[in-house]
Design an enzyme around this catalytic site. Sequence first.
Site, mmCIF file in Angstrom:
data_model
loop_
_atom_site.group_PDB
_atom_site.id
_atom_site.type_symbol
_atom_site.label_atom_id
_atom_site.label_comp_id
_atom_site.label_asym_id
_atom_site.label_seq_id
_atom_site.Cartn_x
_atom_site.Cartn_y
_atom_site.Cartn_z
ATOM 1 N N ASP A 122 -11.369 -20.975 -5.942
ATOM 2 C CA ASP A 122 -10.815 -20.337 -4.766
ATOM 3 C C ASP A 122 -11.641 -20.789 -3.564
ATOM 4 O O ASP A 122 -12.736 -20.286 -3.346
ATOM 5 C CB ASP A 122 -10.850 -18.816 -4.898
ATOM 6 C CG ASP A 122 -10.192 -18.149 -3.708
ATOM 7 O OD1 ASP A 122 -8.961 -18.086 -3.685
ATOM 8 O OD2 ASP A 122 -10.930 -17.718 -2.800
ATOM 9 N N ARG A 267 2.310 -4.448 -5.094
ATOM 10 C CA ARG A 267 0.977 -4.583 -5.664
ATOM 11 C C ARG A 267 0.017 -4.334 -4.512
ATOM 12 O O ARG A 267 -0.090 -5.143 -3.599
ATOM 13 C CB ARG A 267 0.783 -5.996 -6.227
ATOM 14 C CG ARG A 267 -0.612 -6.247 -6.795
ATOM 15 C CD ARG A 267 -0.795 -7.714 -7.161
ATOM 16 N NE ARG A 267 -0.666 -8.591 -6.003
ATOM 17 C CZ ARG A 267 -1.576 -9.499 -5.633
ATOM 18 N NH1 ARG A 267 -2.666 -9.669 -6.332
ATOM 19 N NH2 ARG A 267 -1.379 -10.252 -4.571
#
Lengths: 538, 67
Positions: A122, A267
Amino acid sequence: MRVMGSETEYGIHAPSAPGANATMMSARIIQAYATVTRQRAAGGAETRWDYTDEEPLHDARGWTLERSAADPSQLTDQPPVLDAEAVALAYGRQELELDGADESGSLLMNMVLGNGARLYVDHAHPEYSSPEVTNPRDAVTWDAAGDLVALATVRKVAADTNLPPINLYKNNTDNKAVSYGSHENYLMPRSVPFGDIIRGLTPFFISRQVVCGAGRVGLGQDSSTPGYQISQRADFFEAEVGLETTIRRPIINTRDEPHATADKYRRLHVIIGDANLSQLSNFLKFGTTAMVLSLIEAGQAPRIEVHEPVHALQAVSHDTSLTATVRLMDGRHVTALDLQWMYFEAAAKLAQETGVADAISGDGHTHEVLERWESTLTALGTDPATATSVEWVAKKSLLEGYRSRDGLEWDDARLGLVDLQWSDIRPEKGLYYRLLSRNRMLRIVDDADVTRAVSEPPVDTRAYFRGKCVSTFGKDVVGASWDSVIFDVPGLGKLQRVPTREPLRGTQALTEPLFRKHQEAGPFLAELLGRKPAAPRD
Amino acid sequence: MAGQEQQQPQARETETEVDVPEAPPAAPEAQASEATQGVDDLLDEIDGVLESNAEEFVRAFVQKGGQ
């Protein structure tokens, strides 16, 4: 209790190779784990991430950010690209070829693991995203399993004498103005108005750091003011609500990427938490937040509005005596513990009404969360130092030991080192693990369960299906995401994408018989999808 | 039971040896006083695992931004 999961970005450092490219080092970490697990997908070593359903620019408030207006770090729906020049500069072209690069010169950037997790690069950090679980105990277990995954990669790199050893840290800042996150995700019904979530959660997030802060030496984003504070992340928050995660960080993040049936679920993406090694802090972080979401859904969250939330968040973090007050819009001044007690009382009342906390007929988790929450708040209110398994308290106690034995000021580099090395994920070096081995930190989950969770998925969510597909048919799985698994079955001309949009389907109860029955992906898929086995094409 | 601790040390499946705890399981209430008693012992142990040259090590830990 609730579908949830964690994401951990590890701090990365190669002390013997200062200036090494962080993305390159992160790729080495992923590569190391592929070697450890001998995991091979049909396309090579990598299980490619399926970006089809990624929607990082959808805002829960009802709009979509223009791509041109987004910060480049927000475009997480594109595979990361490692700059070949950067790689060559850092390590030399020859090494590239020895290190698992495919023909295109790209390095391994992503894996989907047999436990249902994702391990990937990431930006400049290796990140472990846990599989979806249904309760805080499992959240702690599969989050801690990520630390063992990280440990295995560090060991593997260290065993290679051609590479500089790499250290990984489960923390959130380098104390030089850079922060990286550890995120939580919670599944919610789409029907809950987002404004209710903002109102209900903001005072909770301002206060919950007193039970789940990881502790930090230094005040201010660059630690320019000497001292100790409760949270690693608090000083990096600059907004109340927003879509960003790396700039103008908001207390409530609005990323609307459900990874599930979008009209049924949202979410909730939580970016304000600290990465926790303490199992008590981690358990309470997930357990209490899940209960507060239930309060919001039931319309029973305490009606509290904090004046200047960002300022209050930092004021709470900077006060280890827990006596500082924040101002409410109704004129009251309350401490963070007062806020926590308001949420506790409301949550305990709702749990009693619905019966979920009953020791026998309840959900098996709420009872424990309420007990640990109450006893922790009581200890913190009596004398913070007695809450010995709360992470920021345990770290502070160790630092105070050094301060009193050696007479150190808060800006002494040794205290900075203790803070950093607290979160080294190697048990022989990580100071948290030194305390754990002396039974000074509470164990909530069994070591054996954590070890098992490195390779086994949770049984009661779709992570079971994802993980078992990877571990059973790994060479035939070319891609996956939270809501899909993509097969490339030998002899079939086209890829088979299995959508998994319901987080509570794909469980062991539903799919284990199929995994038992089929050793080959073709017949497995045919039965799963309700078709006859397709004949290989000419 | 509130605060009931699971104190059984169990082997981690790693290559590292984890020290066998010296003390039997302690109740949470008893931990505070034990923490004081064992603090010098603990600091001695940690002195032995701390990276050398704290100043340089801390200065060199530089991260790029993340999520």
